[in-house]
Design an enzyme around this catalytic site. Structure first.
Site, PDB file in Angstrom:
ATOM      1  N   GLY A   1       0.803  -1.212   0.000  1.00  0.00           N
ATOM      2  CA  GLY A   1       0.000   0.000   0.000  1.00  0.00           C
ATOM      3  C   GLY A   1       0.835   1.261   0.000  1.00  0.00           C
ATOM      4  CB  CYS A   2       0.383   4.456   1.831  1.00  0.00           C
ATOM      5  SG  CYS A   2      -1.315   4.822   1.345  1.00  0.00           S
ATOM      6  CB  ALA A   3       4.502   1.322   3.578  1.00  0.00           C
ATOM      7  N   GLY A   4       4.574   1.251   0.135  1.00  0.00           N
ATOM      8  CA  GLY A   4       5.275   0.527  -0.927  1.00  0.00           C
ATOM      9  C   GLY A   4       6.352   1.317  -1.636  1.00  0.00           C
TER      10      GLY A   4
ATOM     11  CG  MET B   1       3.031   5.612   8.805  1.00  0.00           C
ATOM     12  SD  MET B   1       1.963   6.406  10.051  1.00  0.00           S
ATOM     13  CE  MET B   1       1.152   7.659   9.050  1.00  0.00           C
TER      14      MET B   1
END
Length: 350
Positions: free
Chosen positions: A141-144, A335
């Site tokens: 997700g956003c941490a990718g 995160m």
């Protein structure tokens, strides 16, 4: 000890369709208003999100009709492939490289399913060698964006002299659901945009910055904070309202732990380069990291211009900051589902 990885180039790409936040808010009112009792109370999220416009895989009217998972997947394969090619070519041009010079490609995406994965689908169009190593990464997700960058840096360091291309591509708008009358769906409608970012990494000399360190932290028992549900129409967003207060309370100690394991402290960091998940998240991060109000100005600018694109967004911030000039030491931080945070420390070239 092998030479650390160097950041050689960065690049971004977005779809042509522009969604003005005012138009999205009006459309959401038409779609949700008559059917979702709490929509009027929630509608202010479109004003408070800190977003002026976003880019989307399809024009706004496409989202007014019910869409099946096969329809969404067809758009994902088409647009994600095009964005991958665009971002990769720009990163290659800036590095003065050809696609045949790339030895490893790391593809980060969590907003669609593709088997074969995207880098295989665009291999012919870009001209990758048949012996290229492919590393598709899903589910971060956003941490990718930060985690993919970290994976690429480790692969570059493990094989000095080879070129590693990292591409994060997300089509978050494809998760918009007409059938879900939920707060999470309304918030996602107010936040999400589409885009891709690419960077090239190589161990040795002559880069824009040296990859100094990397690390992650995953909090126990937090699986329900962020992620996807999977049902017949496609992905459904899991987006807990506790993300900003959670970030404010937990991000500082987690980042301190990551830095400490690498012999660093927060006081040695000149600039945190953060994933701007939303206006409230940016504010929470400034408090959590003791940065002072307004310190994450570029993050707010990227959020205003592109919305939350998940994994690529932090790399959009990196691209914008590095074109202005990277500070001596910066730390990428994002995160994502897990719930987790991923960090990478960069030291600018002298």
């Amino acid at each position: 000890m092998p030479a650390p990885a160097q950041l050689i180039s960065t690049a971004i790409a977005v779809p042509d369709n522009i969604l003005l936040q005012s138009d999205v808010a009006a459309a959401a009112g038409e779609i949700f208003g008559p059917r979702f009792r709490e929509f009027d109370r929630m509608a202010r999220v479109f004003d408070s999100a800190g977003i002026h416009k976003r880019h989307a895989a399809r024009p706004i009217d496409w989202f007014r009709e019910p869409r099946s998972w096969p329809e969404r997947t067809a758009v994902y394969l088409d647009v994600a492939s095009a964005l991958f090619v665009s971002a990769a070519r720009r990163a290659l041009d800036e590095a003065g490289l050809l696609a045949t010079d790339i030895d490893t490609v790391v593809t980060v995406s969590s907003t669609g399913i593709a088997t074969p994965s995207i880098e295989a689908r665009v291999s012919g169009a870009l001209g990758f060698r048949p012996d290229i190593e492919r590393v598709p990464v899903f589910g971060l997700g956003c941490a990718g964006g930060v985690s993919g960058f970290s994976i690429g840096a480790r692969m570059a360091q493990a094989r000095p002299g080879t070129n590693v291309l990292v591409v994060a591509v997300e089509l978050c708008t494809l998760a918009f659901r007409l059938d879900e009358m939920t707060k999470a769906n309304v918030v996602a409608t107010a936040l999400f945009g589409d885009g891709a970012a690419a960077c090239i990494l190589r161990a040795g000399e002559g880069g824009l910055a040296t990859v100094e360190a990397a690390g992650q932290h995953t909090w126990p028992d937090t699986l329900d904070i962020m992620g996807w549900s999977v049902d017949p129409e496609g992905f459904g967003v899991i987006f807990d309202r506790s993300i900003p207060p959670f970030a404010e309370a937990e991000m500082g100690p987690a980042v301190d732990g990551i830095l400490g394991r690498n012999g660093l402290t927060r006081s040695q960091v000149d600039r945190f380069i953060c994933h701007p998940g939303g206006a409230k998240v940016v504010e929470a991060l400034e408090h959590a990291l003791d940065l002072g109000q307004g310190a994450l100005d570029v993050e707010r600018d990227v959020l205003r211009d592109y919305g939350n694109m998940s994994a690529p967004t932090v790399l959009f911030v990196l691209d914008r900051i590095r074109r202005k000039g990277l500070p001596n030491r910066s730390v990428l931080a994002a995160m994502g589902p897990g719930f987790s945070v991923s960090c990478v420390s960069l030291v600018a070239a002298e």
